[in-house]
Design a protein around this motif. Structure first.
Motif, PDB file in Angstrom:
ATOM      1  N   ILE A  18       2.662  28.075  63.736  1.00 28.46           N
ATOM      2  CA  ILE A  18       2.882  26.912  64.602  1.00 28.46           C
ATOM      3  C   ILE A  18       2.389  25.651  63.904  1.00 28.46           C
ATOM      4  CG2 ILE A  18       2.101  25.787  66.740  1.00 28.46           C
ATOM      5  CD1 ILE A  18       2.088  28.694  67.968  1.00 28.46           C
ATOM      6  N   ASN A  22       4.756  22.502  62.457  1.00 23.89           N
ATOM      7  CA  ASN A  22       4.524  21.124  62.881  1.00 23.89           C
ATOM      8  C   ASN A  22       4.162  20.231  61.701  1.00 23.89           C
ATOM      9  OD1 ASN A  22       4.640  20.632  65.970  1.00 23.89           O
ATOM     10  ND2 ASN A  22       3.776  22.684  65.724  1.00 23.89           N
ATOM     11  N   GLU A  40       0.208  24.433  72.198  1.00 24.45           N
ATOM     12  CA  GLU A  40       1.139  25.469  71.723  1.00 24.45           C
ATOM     13  C   GLU A  40       0.422  26.525  70.896  1.00 24.45           C
ATOM     14  OE1 GLU A  40       5.315  25.906  69.201  1.00 24.45           O
ATOM     15  OE2 GLU A  40       4.357  23.943  69.344  1.00 24.45           O
TER      16      GLU A  40
END
Length: 74
Positions: A18, A22, A40
């Motif tokens: 994640i 990003n 998240e």
């Protein structure tokens, strides 16, 4: 790199993915983006900031740049 490994040792592979995803989109998240990434990944905003700081240093080294931004005379 050893210090980076220590800082990131508590993160799962899913959390790291994640964060990496990003990072590819925005290397300098702020405000709401930072909060959404933290939510998240299931980590604190401070942990996300620390991870991004270390990841930016790694990326800059890979690009042949000094690990931190400084003067052009550095």
């Amino acid at each position: 790199m050893a210090s980076e490994d220590k800082e990131l040792s508590g993160l799962s592979n899913d959390q790291l993915q994640i964060l990496e995803d990003n990072f590819r989109i925005n290397r300098y998240p702020e405000g709401t983006s930072l909060m959404l990434i933290a939510a998240e990944a299931g980590v604190s905003e401070e942990d996300v900031q620390r991870w991004f700081k270390l990841r930016i240093e790694k990326w800059r080294k890979e690009q042949g740049l000094p690990p931190t931004i400084g003067s052009v005379l550095d």
